[in-house]
Design a protein around this motif. Structure first.
Motif, PDB file in Angstrom:
ATOM      1  N   VAL A 594       0.868  -1.176   0.000  1.00 20.74           N
ATOM      2  CA  VAL A 594       0.000   0.000   0.000  1.00 20.74           C
ATOM      3  C   VAL A 594       0.904   1.225   0.000  1.00 20.74           C
ATOM      4  O   VAL A 594       1.675   1.437   0.941  1.00 20.74           O
ATOM      5  CB  VAL A 594      -0.924   0.023   1.235  1.00 20.74           C
ATOM      6  CG1 VAL A 594      -1.800   1.270   1.214  1.00 20.74           C
ATOM      7  CG2 VAL A 594      -1.782  -1.229   1.280  1.00 20.74           C
ATOM      8  N   LYS A 595       0.826   2.007  -1.090  1.00 20.85           N
ATOM      9  CA  LYS A 595       1.674   3.184  -1.227  1.00 20.85           C
ATOM     10  C   LYS A 595       0.836   4.455  -1.160  1.00 20.85           C
ATOM     11  O   LYS A 595      -0.354   4.441  -1.478  1.00 20.85           O
ATOM     12  CB  LYS A 595       2.433   3.142  -2.554  1.00 20.85           C
ATOM     13  CG  LYS A 595       3.385   1.960  -2.685  1.00 20.85           C
ATOM     14  CD  LYS A 595       4.124   1.981  -4.008  1.00 20.85           C
ATOM     15  CE  LYS A 595       5.096   0.811  -4.127  1.00 20.85           C
ATOM     16  NZ  LYS A 595       5.843   0.836  -5.407  1.00 20.85           N
ATOM     17  N   SER A 596       1.473   5.540  -0.783  1.00 19.09           N
ATOM     18  CA  SER A 596       0.769   6.820  -0.758  1.00 19.09           C
ATOM     19  C   SER A 596       0.512   7.276  -2.188  1.00 19.09           C
ATOM     20  O   SER A 596       1.444   7.342  -2.997  1.00 19.09           O
ATOM     21  CB  SER A 596       1.595   7.881  -0.022  1.00 19.09           C
ATOM     22  OG  SER A 596       0.927   9.126  -0.060  1.00 19.09           O
ATOM     23  N   PRO A 597      -0.738   7.601  -2.524  1.00 18.70           N
ATOM     24  CA  PRO A 597      -1.031   8.011  -3.901  1.00 18.70           C
ATOM     25  C   PRO A 597      -0.613   9.438  -4.215  1.00 18.70           C
ATOM     26  O   PRO A 597      -0.691   9.864  -5.357  1.00 18.70           O
ATOM     27  CB  PRO A 597      -2.553   7.868  -3.980  1.00 18.70           C
ATOM     28  CG  PRO A 597      -3.017   8.105  -2.581  1.00 18.70           C
ATOM     29  CD  PRO A 597      -1.944   7.546  -1.691  1.00 18.70           C
ATOM     30  N   MET A 598      -0.208  10.192  -3.190  1.00 15.87           N
ATOM     31  CA  MET A 598       0.205  11.572  -3.421  1.00 15.87           C
ATOM     32  C   MET A 598       1.069  12.040  -2.253  1.00 15.87           C
ATOM     33  O   MET A 598       1.142  11.387  -1.224  1.00 15.87           O
ATOM     34  CB  MET A 598      -1.019  12.489  -3.573  1.00 15.87           C
ATOM     35  CG  MET A 598      -1.676  12.919  -2.281  1.00 15.87           C
ATOM     36  SD  MET A 598      -2.497  11.621  -1.375  1.00 15.87           S
ATOM     37  CE  MET A 598      -3.889  11.398  -2.464  1.00 15.87           C
ATOM     38  N   HIS A 599       1.741  13.178  -2.429  1.00 14.60           N
ATOM     39  CA  HIS A 599       2.431  13.817  -1.312  1.00 14.60           C
ATOM     40  C   HIS A 599       1.378  14.258  -0.301  1.00 14.60           C
ATOM     41  O   HIS A 599       0.342  14.808  -0.672  1.00 14.60           O
ATOM     42  CB  HIS A 599       3.214  15.039  -1.789  1.00 14.60           C
ATOM     43  CG  HIS A 599       4.380  14.719  -2.661  1.00 14.60           C
ATOM     44  ND1 HIS A 599       5.638  14.474  -2.174  1.00 14.60           N
ATOM     45  CD2 HIS A 599       4.468  14.585  -4.003  1.00 14.60           C
ATOM     46  CE1 HIS A 599       6.462  14.210  -3.176  1.00 14.60           C
ATOM     47  NE2 HIS A 599       5.778  14.277  -4.301  1.00 14.60           N
ATOM     48  N   GLY A 600       1.626  14.012   0.968  1.00 16.69           N
ATOM     49  CA  GLY A 600       0.649  14.424   1.970  1.00 16.69           C
ATOM     50  C   GLY A 600       1.066  13.999   3.362  1.00 16.69           C
ATOM     51  O   GLY A 600       2.235  13.663   3.612  1.00 16.69           O
ATOM     52  N   LYS A 601       0.096  13.982   4.254  1.00  8.03           N
ATOM     53  CA  LYS A 601       0.333  13.632   5.651  1.00  8.03           C
ATOM     54  C   LYS A 601      -0.422  12.361   5.990  1.00  8.03           C
ATOM     55  O   LYS A 601      -1.615  12.231   5.677  1.00  8.03           O
ATOM     56  CB  LYS A 601      -0.128  14.772   6.559  1.00  8.03           C
ATOM     57  CG  LYS A 601       0.132  14.539   8.047  1.00  8.03           C
ATOM     58  CD  LYS A 601      -0.330  15.745   8.849  1.00  8.03           C
ATOM     59  CE  LYS A 601      -0.065  15.558  10.337  1.00  8.03           C
ATOM     60  NZ  LYS A 601      -0.532  16.735  11.126  1.00  8.03           N
ATOM     61  N   LEU A 602       0.259  11.401   6.591  1.00  7.14           N
ATOM     62  CA  LEU A 602      -0.386  10.176   7.046  1.00  7.14           C
ATOM     63  C   LEU A 602      -1.097  10.493   8.363  1.00  7.14           C
ATOM     64  O   LEU A 602      -0.456  10.596   9.407  1.00  7.14           O
ATOM     65  CB  LEU A 602       0.655   9.070   7.234  1.00  7.14           C
ATOM     66  CG  LEU A 602       0.135   7.700   7.694  1.00  7.14           C
ATOM     67  CD1 LEU A 602      -0.821   7.118   6.672  1.00  7.14           C
ATOM     68  CD2 LEU A 602       1.297   6.747   7.944  1.00  7.14           C
TER      69      LEU A 602
END
Length: 662
Positions: A594-602
């Protein structure tokens, strides 16, 4: 109007960024007012910084460390001798404490008094206030109790579907539509988290969801001498995730008696709080049987200028920012309600860096190409230029494109044509999607409500689609030409001789058409295309369909760091040579990542190491540009690895969770 405004307000600090900062600066410069910009480290080279008479750094890229630090804004205003502060919209524009801080330091706040901001800033209190002024409100619970069980009971009492809405703020943040009781708990949790992150206030209200809703808002203006008028309505019903996509003025199919009733309600709402300046009173209308004088309800009041204010300017011929300055300087409104007339029709589309074919996820990166339209009746408000970076720190708006014409159909056609001339290369954009909206038969025929986009995603092209062979062919021709240029230059540097045709990398053979298979990536995915050269004409085949590589004349091709961006009919395709060493070994061992689909905050993790999960179960939430995106398990299995922590900033493509098949 008075002509000595620059004497009353000799200078203004614009406490904002992007297109609204540029918009305010343009009017201020025309009026002879000295302009002072502020900027974060990420905005050092932004257009609003260059446009202003002077500019000052106020902090790092995150808004909470720069544009939202009120004390730093006030300090800069005092240091530069700013007579007033224009807050734009967003950031500190609806912050009552900031308004008071301006007054305490002898600086004029170009906006309403703090008391009006407070009265309308919380949706529950605002509804109670306007009810006393006999303005109709949506049935719901607007009280103080925030216990999840109690709110769930109120939702049952009101009847599904319901809307959970953040008490503070706006822009669709902290707003969730809930269809049944089984969805309520998760939706409430998400709405409260979004509200806390965006506004610092997790409180919500619950209200009935109006079926076939039309979102219609009234632009109001008031001065400090007791004069209040409305500047007619805007229809903002074309929405996605409760965020406006296309706005227009006046509202389609608006009967005069409904306009009069809404206008009266909006003016009374403004009077109820002693309003001064520009504001917007928003209503939800039941559109099932046409607009009726008794079929609309107050939702909220935005105590600031709106993103969509240009459509009101187009149909009234007024400069709303100039009016804001004049009212802030103590002048009277230069007109009464009866002096105002509607001239034609105006439509605005918000061009965003987002991917409609991938759930409208925000898209970041360098703007390798940016071409915005021009022409009679077309206006563009933008805060970025070609070569700028779209960062994950702020709203991903690239531009607003506004068309004005005598009729609605003409305005929509003009806007569609303008969007057809718009080119955005680098980050993905919603240009093709917006053009499809302008040309959608039902929308043109005035048969729409706030659910129109969600019901028509496939028709509007907002679903995953294969790249066209024409776009791939245009990208391949650019790759081939670039490779030839590289070989010729390398040969010349090595031997200082003219290039030899025997070095051409083109699958040369003595007889018949020359064919070869190229290993490329299309939007990052490894692909194979067949190249065929016959009689000096190159064709590219995808899935058996061929197209002449140099015969695609309706595509805009722009080089990037690696490969080429092809923009055709508003859609972007990235074509590059495949990097044979860029194999994702982690994907190859059978694990699902599971990868982050965009730059952001978890912002949330819902799983732990060694936990069993089912396909589709929530594993994490990533927040980008103030919106939450839920990530789910791609398979049944066991969580074998967690690679990030809640609260951490993550890059696009960053590994978050690994699910191992049992």
């Amino acid at each position: 109007m008075s002509t000595d405004l620059a004497t009353k307000l000799p200078s203004v600090l614009i406490a904002n960024r992007g297109e609204i900062a540029c918009r305010v600066i343009r009017t201020a410069l025309r009026l002879g007012i000295r302009t002072i910009a502020v900027y974060s480290e990420a905005d050092a080279n932004a257009p609003h910084v260059a446009m202003a008479d002077e500019a000052h750094l106020i902090g790092p890229a995150p808004a909470r460390e720069s544009y939202l630090v009120a004390s730093r804004i006030i300090e800069t205003a005092k240091k530069t001798g700013a007579a007033c502060i224009h807050p734009g919209y967003g950031f500190l524009s609806e912050n009552a404490d900031f308004s008071e801080a301006c007054a305490a330091n002898g600086i004029i706040f170009v906006g309403p008094p703090a008391s009006a901001i407070r009265a309308m800033g919380l949706k529950d209190a605002a509804k109670a206030l306007v009810e006393k002024a006999h303005v109709p409100v949506v049935p719901g619970y607007h009280g103080e109790k925030q216990d999840a069980g109690f709110l769930s009971g109120e939702a049952e009492r009101i009847g599904y579907p319901v809307l959970i809405k953040a008490v503070a703020g706006g822009g669709g943040k902290g707003m969730k539509r809930v269809e049944n009781s089984g969805e309520f708990a998760a939706a409430l949790e998400s709405a409260q988290r979004e509200a806390q992150n965006a506004f610092g206030d997790a409180r919500v209200l619950v209200e009935k969801y109006v079926l076939s809703p039309r979102h219609i808002e009234l632009q109001v203006f008031a001065d400090s001498h007791g004069n209040v008028v409305h500047l007619f309505e805007r229809d903002c019903s074309l929405q996605r995730r409760h965020q406006k996509v296309i706005e227009e003025a006046p509202a389609p199919s608006m009967p005069p008696e409904v306009r009069a009733a809404m206008g009266k309600a909006a003016v009374e709402a403004a009077r109820a709080v002693g309003y001064v300046g520009a504001g917007t009173v928003e209503f939800i209308a039941d559109g099932r049987n046409g607009l009726k004088p008794d079929g609309f309800f107050f939702m909220e009041m935005n105590t600031r200028l709106q993103v969509e204010h240009p459509v009101t300017e187009a149909i009234t011929g007024l400069d709303l920012v100039e009016l804001q300055f004049r009212v802030a300087a103590g002048e009277k409104l230069p007109f009464a309600q009866g002096d105002l007339k509607i001239d034609g029709h105006a439509v605005e589309a918000r061009v965003y860096a987002e991917d409609p074919e991938n759930g409208f996820l925000p898209s970041t990166g360098k703007l390798w190409a940016l071409k915005l339209p021009k022409g009679d009746g077309v206006r563009v408000d933008s805060g970025v230029e070609q070569g700028d970076e779209v960062t994950p720190y702020y709203d991903p708006m690239i531009a607003k494109v506004i068309a004005h014409a005598p009729t609605r159909r003409e305005a929509l056609a003009k806007l569609a044509a303008a969007l057809g001339e718009t080119v955005v290369a680098g980050p993905k954009s919603n240009v093709a999607f917006l053009k499809a909206l302008c040309e959608a038969d039902e929308f043109v025929a005035e048969k729409f409500d706030t659910g129109f986009i969600d019901r028509n995603l496939e028709k509007l092209g907002a679903v995953k689609r294969a790249p066209t062979k024409e776009s791939v062919a245009a990208g391949m021709s650019a790759l081939i030409e670039a490779e030839q240029d590289r070989l010729e230059y390398a040969h010349y540097k090595r031997s200082n001789e003219a290039f030899s045709p025997w070095l051409v990398n083109d699958a040369f053979q003595l007889a018949g058409p020359r064919e070869t298979v190229a290993r490329i990536t299309i939007d990052g995915a490894p692909s194979r295309v067949r190249l065929r050269e016959d009689s000096n004409e190159l064709s590219v085949s995808m899935n058996g369909a061929a197209v002449a590589a140099w015969g695609v004349d309706d595509a805009e091709v722009t080089g990037g760091d690696d490969g080429f961006y092809v923009v055709r009919q508003g859609r972007q395709t990235h074509v590059a040579m495949e990097d044979l060493f860029a194999i994702d070994l982690e994907e190859a061992d059978g694990d699902a990542i599971v990868k982050s689909p965009m730059h952001g905050k978890l912002v949330a993790l819902f799983v732990e190491k060694d936990q069993k999960v089912e396909k589709g179960a929530r594993v994490a939430i990533v927040e980008a540009m103030k919106m939450e995106h839920v990530l789910v398990a791609p398979r049944d299995g066991v969580v074998s690895e967690i690679s990030a922590q809640a609260g951490q900033q993550v890059a696009q493509g960053a590994k978050l969770v690994v699910v191992h098949g049992e």
